[in-house]
Design a protein around this motif. Structure first.
Motif: not given
Length: 303
Positions: A93-119
């Motif tokens: 098999k012939r492949m390109f490594l940039q087509d095989l990348v699986k990133p790690e899951a995002p971390v540090n999810l944070t929610i900000h209340n920017t206005s009365n009705n928007q997150l």
């Protein structure tokens, strides 16, 4: 053979199951353009796998470290099988490594209340090149039956017109965008984050476990310790009362020996030596002198 490059840190290539446990598989790889010929099993640049993955003693894959990988160059793999003293080519098999990348899951999810009705939802990614990522955000409220999933190109997601009577749960995942590779490998979904009227009572699973531990373990222990302290305090109440309200001492007991044993003799009771007592007694005597008062001369009374 299937290969996945995990977060550009290491890569695993697997080639099947243990259906033929007597077959000995071998993997050869070569970055760049190998000199493989039609009738040759290996090239003059091939390198055999240094770290085989095994399942109950049977080779089922190969593990590549980061220093063995070169992106944006062709990566060739060849799998051979040894059966009965013969070597058979299983896959090439012939492949390109940039087509095989699986990133790690995002971390540090944070929610900000920017206005009365928007997150505004933000997060971080462990992947080293953040500009090569695109993200998917899925969310729903506690009154929704289906998830809503949207694609974003930055580490920011805004949700307008939220209802304060609802709670919202968010997940995020990432993958390499079309400018850095042609992969379909998404990361795992992140740990969820919750916001809204019921987020305090429900919260994430970690927060729920934390408060559950406090209520079921720490509160009973604290109650038992408080009860034990009250019992000890009641047992020692008399001692505490003596310390707070000390009794007035009666000095008469200290003089019982003076009046009963020594009959009021202070010198004996005080332990004064006899020679000192004798020194205070007078050791001399005085003669008696009689004095007569004479009447005046003009008096006619006889002496």
């Amino acid at each position: 053979v299937e290969c996945v490059l995990f977060n550009e840190e290491y890569m695993n290539c697997t080639w099947g199951s243990r259906e033929m446990p007597t077959v000995n598989y071998s993997l050869f790889y070569c970055p760049g353009n190998p000199l493989w010929h039609r009738n040759e099993k290996t090239s003059n640049k091939e390198v055999e796998c240094k770290h085989y993955l095994q399942d109950q003693g049977v080779r089922v894959g190969c593990h590549f470290k980061q220093n063995e990988l070169i992106q944006f160059q062709p990566f060739h793999v060849l799998i051979n099988a040894s059966v009965g003293g013969k070597t058979l080519e299983i896959a090439r098999k012939r492949m390109f490594l940039q087509d095989l990348v699986k990133p790690e899951a995002p971390v540090n999810l944070t929610i900000h209340n920017t206005s009365n009705n928007q997150l505004q939802l933000t997060w971080a990614s462990p992947y080293p090149t953040n500009s090569c990522l695109e993200h998917a955000v899925k969310y729903k409220s506690n009154k929704d039956t289906r998830w809503t999933e949207l694609l974003v190109n930055r580490n920011v997601f805004s949700l307008p017109s939220v209802d304060y009577e609802k709670s919202y749960t968010f997940y995020v995942r990432s993958k390499i965008n079309k400018f850095c590779g042609n992969t379909q490998f998404w990361s795992e979904w992140s740990v969820p984050v919750t916001w809204g009227s019921n987020s305090t009572s429900k919260g994430t699973e970690e927060e729920w476990l934390h408060w559950f531990g406090i209520r079921t373990v720490l509160v009973p222990i604290a109650s038992c310790l408080l009860l034990l302290m009250l019992v000890i305090l009641l047992v020692r109440m008399e001692r505490v009362w003596v310390i707070l309200m000390p009794r007035i001492p009666n000095p008469s007991k200290n003089f019982d020996e003076l009046f009963i044993t020594h009959n009021g003799n202070f010198q004996e009771w005080a332990g004064v030596p006899k020679d000192v007592v004798e020194s205070f007694k007078p050791n001399y005597s005085e003669n008696i002198c009689y004095v007569t008062e004479l009447p005046p001369k003009d008096s006619h009374e006889p002496l």
